[in-house]
Design an enzyme around this catalytic site. Sequence first.
Site: not given
Ligand code: FCB
Length: 453
Positions: A171, A359
């Site tokens: 990210e 994620e």
């Molecule tokens: C993302 C991050 C991760 C976590 C989630 C909820 O932005 O990559 O580390 O904090 O959000």
Amino acid sequence: MMDPKQFAARFPQDFLFGVATASYQIEGATRADGRKPCIWDAFSNMPGRVFARHNGDMACDHYNRWEEDLDLMKEMGVSAYRFSIAWPRILPDGTGRVNEKGLDFYDRLLDGLKDRGIKAFATLYHWDLPLALMGDGGWTARSTAYAFQRYAKVAMARLADRLDAVATFNEPWCSVWLSHLYGVHAPGERSMEAALHALHYTNLAHGLGVDAVRQVAGNLPVGLVLNAHSVVPGSDSEADRAAAERAHQFHNGAFFDPVFRGKYPEAFMAALGDRMPKIEDGDLEIIAQKLDWWGLNYYTPMRIADDRAEAAEFPATVPAPPVSQTKTDIGWEVYSPALGSLVKELYARYDLPPCYITENGACYNMEPVAGEVDDQPRLDYYIDHLGVVAGLAAEGLPMKGYFAWSLMDNFEWAEGYRMRFGLVHVDYQTQKRTLKKSGKWYAALAQAFAQKT
Ligand code: FCB
């Protein structure tokens, strides 16, 4: 409740079900075995930055409890684990001396994953920049990109033989805009100039990192994890639609365009280019090397309206109200269709390699009652979003796997420990792990899928 067996049947044969974490969020042991501070140690120890001044000193104590945590993954039956390597353990000063003891930890972890038959997906940078590099300006300095290249080489020379895939960055939107423009994440800077420098040098570091991985581990699939925003105009008006396109350029294009097209977006450059650092000859070729895969982190849509204020700076947008009234405990709108439209839009705009959802998950803060955590809303979130991913695969999009965020509750950055994203509950007093209702369901899904294949 959705039957995990029936659900498992909807995913392609070679799909992976995994769980994800990140070093600073779970490891703790921030002073062990030669590790030195990273920018998050400094940031979280400053009053007013992180909720209740929580920090990563102990976190989930995973540095000491990694075997128990790997056993838990094995019991759940997940086939892959996405974790990150802590740069300040490997090169405690960012550059210079290599700390063998830091590498030893990831050696143990990788051997442990191999023993348990779990695939290893490593991320090189999940935000724990060695604090020493701030002396040169951190990500706003070109030299940090070269420091990253060296770190990538050192880490891969020792660890690549047991990895199944590696990502350079997690990210960059967060480590660039959220950290240098909006001031919410470390180092807490609030300047467009600083952010534009961090942007180009992060993109450059990504490209140099790809080079480094390929030099030392030619066959290891290398990728990049992006939290592309699903930008939705707040209305059908021309102004809001134009605002959404500007938001796309700023929030997505600033990362996707250089990596997948070899140039920064036009309107973005027209508005902000004169504040960018010098883009040297060859930079964009380094940045735009072909990747083997990419990862999408998705949680919530970004609804956008035009900002009419005279002085508004590019992208000149304001948030538009949510459409769904369902929100998670961190306040993020729950809206799974945006995940589907986002993936399709990105494949239409760019020539992208295969995709992992690296994620996805939800924040709900239920505590154990008589040993059980009933987190039905998180389970609903997973069913909803996994259904969208299965649908995309069925339509022919190259969806290769899904990593739930997160294996366990952990240090949620500026929110500290009060926001919980885990499939496993962590009691921070005792470090006891308790599989939640959602975790049991996800485990059943992973197991049903493994039996089918
Ligand atoms: C993302 C991050 C991760 C976590 C989630 C909820 O932005 O990559 O580390 O904090 O959000």
